[in-house]
Design an enzyme around this catalytic site. Structure first.
Site, PDB file in Angstrom:
ATOM      1  CB  CYS A  79      -0.981  -0.018   1.164  1.00 52.37           C
ATOM      2  SG  CYS A  79      -2.375   1.087   0.880  1.00 52.37           S
ATOM      3  CG  HIS A 169      -3.824  -3.327   3.359  1.00 51.07           C
ATOM      4  ND1 HIS A 169      -2.744  -2.938   4.128  1.00 51.07           N
ATOM      5  CD2 HIS A 169      -4.416  -2.187   2.929  1.00 51.07           C
ATOM      6  CE1 HIS A 169      -2.691  -1.609   4.163  1.00 51.07           C
ATOM      7  NE2 HIS A 169      -3.693  -1.135   3.443  1.00 51.07           N
ATOM      8  CD  GLU A 171      -1.501  -6.007   5.559  1.00 53.63           C
ATOM      9  OE1 GLU A 171      -1.590  -4.803   5.868  1.00 53.63           O
ATOM     10  OE2 GLU A 171      -1.207  -6.394   4.414  1.00 53.63           O
TER      11      GLU A 171
END
Length: 511
Positions: A79, A169, A171
């Site tokens: 990001c 993202h 994660e």
């Protein structure tokens, strides 16, 4: 030599999630502020650049010399990290035509090791207002989405290590194959061997503890909680009975907890002395109603008692603590050196009072990792799987003044509630649960008699890390049964309510 990934933190709310995802792939990692100098030690395998609430085009936006990093190790920007990479190398980053937040479908444009075994169309999670409008020269597009032209890219050529950027993202939970993408970076790109396991951690930590401690003695305050128990077991494994543990009954523990915890410590072979100090605490707390004052009294008196007992152990040179990684991260500042450290990181100031060197064997672990290590060490499940319990204990679950009678009432109600959660297989489904004694009396009817007794509030929340929490949607039938159990068995309580507040705006504890 332990392999390591470094995560440079630019202030993202998701940085800890990146670290957890890397650890889940059995690769050790650490988070450091973006402005901290990177030490390129032999075990460093790669660097991940986190997201950020900033725009790369702001005047004081966080910045890093990415070229210097990628000359040494592979780099992945996530990001903000991706946008900073694009800008640093001459690309164009600008405000997006529309705010990109939420689910999107990643469309692969080119085969790459980063997407090994990832579906050609994969759901990812976006959270940014800037976007990469144009890639720098020498970079190639790997994936886009319907709304953004550059969702993933890499630097071409062989003059540096691999350099990747993703504008989503990977994660977070909503990126369905995000952890696979991260694992590909770790294994395919960085060559990590994925050998960081609880057993590996125990072996390395015991060796490190033996080196740090040498022939000296360690003293440690134990609480019966997961962190201090696992830390003490590791230290004991390294130095045996040269660890002296002190467990203080402050009068506001759960019912029968003092005896049961000491019994468990005995089974683990730990050298622990139990101190019954209930009356000291009740005397000091008499008449006190302010939550912060109650906390300070308990913390200060605990230190006094601990110091008194510590003096009785000859030759102590170190203080053991159950500090864990979120405590360490919270003590660092992304925007400069930290000036405040939360008091619980230092167990209410014990190091300042005792002038002892710290031993913190868990300072690199997250809570779930501490539990895994505890299981590997053979610590009983009833201790490893315990809910978090506040340091001041039931003192902050008794609103208003603390008396021995109120403690007795709350201990009984709390025990019935926790037992019911376990008996109905609900205990493991909530992050934390407990009963709160309210400074409110109400009229009730029991048999032919009117009663005027206390009200208890039951609290149960679901959470990942305690930073945010939702109230647990426990079955109505279960709550009805628990209410009956408490009212019928605890003389002095005639009303039970259930707390349906989330955090934020409420907190998990009431005080």
């Amino acid at each position: 030599m332990t392999e390591k990934i470094l995560i440079l933190d630019y202030g993202s709310q998701y940085t800890q999630l990146i670290a957890r995802a890397v650890r889940e792939a059995h690769v050790y990692c650490e988070i450091i502020p973006y402005h901290q100098s990177v030490v390129f030690e032999p075990g460093l395998k790669g660097i991940i650049l986190s997201g950020s609430p900033f725009s790369v085009n702001e005047e004081k936006a966080p910045d890093t010399d990415i070229l210097e990093l990628v000359r040494k190790v592979p780099v992945l920007g996530i990001c903000y990290g991706a946008q900073l990479t694009a800008k640093r190398f001459g690309g164009l980053v600008a405000k997006s035509d529309k705010r990109e937040y939420g689910r999107a479908i990643l469309q692969q444009k080119k085969e790459d090791p980063l997407f090994r075994e990832v579906s050609p169309l994969s759901q990812v999670w976006m959270s940014h207002s800037d976007t990469i409008k144009q890639l720098p020269e020498g970079f190639e597009l790997l994936a886009d989405t319907e709304s953004i032209p550059v969702a993933a890219f890499r630097k071409t050529g062989n003059e540096t290590n691999p350099l990747y950027g993703v504008q989503f993202h990977p994660e977070v939970y909503h990126s369905t194959e995000g952890k696979k993408i991260l694992r590909n970076f770790l294994v395919q790109t960085c060559g990590c061997s994925q050998d960081w396991t609880p057993a590996h951690f125990i072996t390395d930590t015991v060796k490190a503890l033996q080196q740090q401690i040498g022939n000296r003695k360690v003293i440690m305050a134990l609480s019966g909680g997961v962190d201090s128990t696992v830390a003490a077991t590791l230290i004991h494994k390294a130095i045996g009975d040269r660890l002296s543990g002190i467990f203080v009954d402050n009068g506001v523990l759960r019912k029968d907890e003092f005896e049961s915890v000491l019994e468990t410590y005995g089974r683990l072979g730990l050298n622990v002395k139990g101190i019954d100090a209930k009356e000291h605490f009740y005397t000091k707390l008499a008449g006190k109603t302010d939550p912060e004052e109650k906390r300070k009294i308990i913390g200060s008196l605990f230190i006094d008692i601990f110091q008194e007992e510590a003096k009785k152990v000859e030759g102590v040179g170190l203080l053991g603590q159950g500090t864990i990684y979120p405590d360490v991260i919270e003590s660092m500042s992304v925007h400069g050196p930290s000036v405040t450290i939360k008091s619980h990181h230092n167990v209410g100031g014990l190091p300042d009072h005792l002038h002892l060197e710290l031993v913190e064997p868990l300072r690199s672990l997250f809570k779930d990792e501490v539990r895994k290590v505890g299981r590997e060490l053979g610590i009983p499940a009833e201790m490893i799987d315990r809910h978090p319990f506040p340091g001041p204990g039931l003192a902050i679950r008794i609103l208003g003044e603390i008396t021995e009678e109120k403690v007795r009432l709350l201990q009984q109600a709390d025990q019935l509630y926790i037992k019911a959660l376990k008996d109905n297989n609900l205990y493991a489904t909530v992050w934390q649960a407990g009963a709160i004694l309210l400074p409110v009396k109400s009229v009730g009817v029991m048999g032919d008699e009117r009663t005027y007794e206390y009200t208890v509030a039951l609290r149960a929340v679901t959470s990942v890390d305690g930073m945010t929490a939702d109230w647990a949607h426990l079955p109505y039938g279960f709550l009805a049964n628990v209410s009956n159990e408490i009212i019928n068995n605890v003389r002095g309580i005639n009303r039970v309510v259930y707390d349906i507040s989330s955090k934020p705006p409420a907190t998990i504890e009431w005080e």
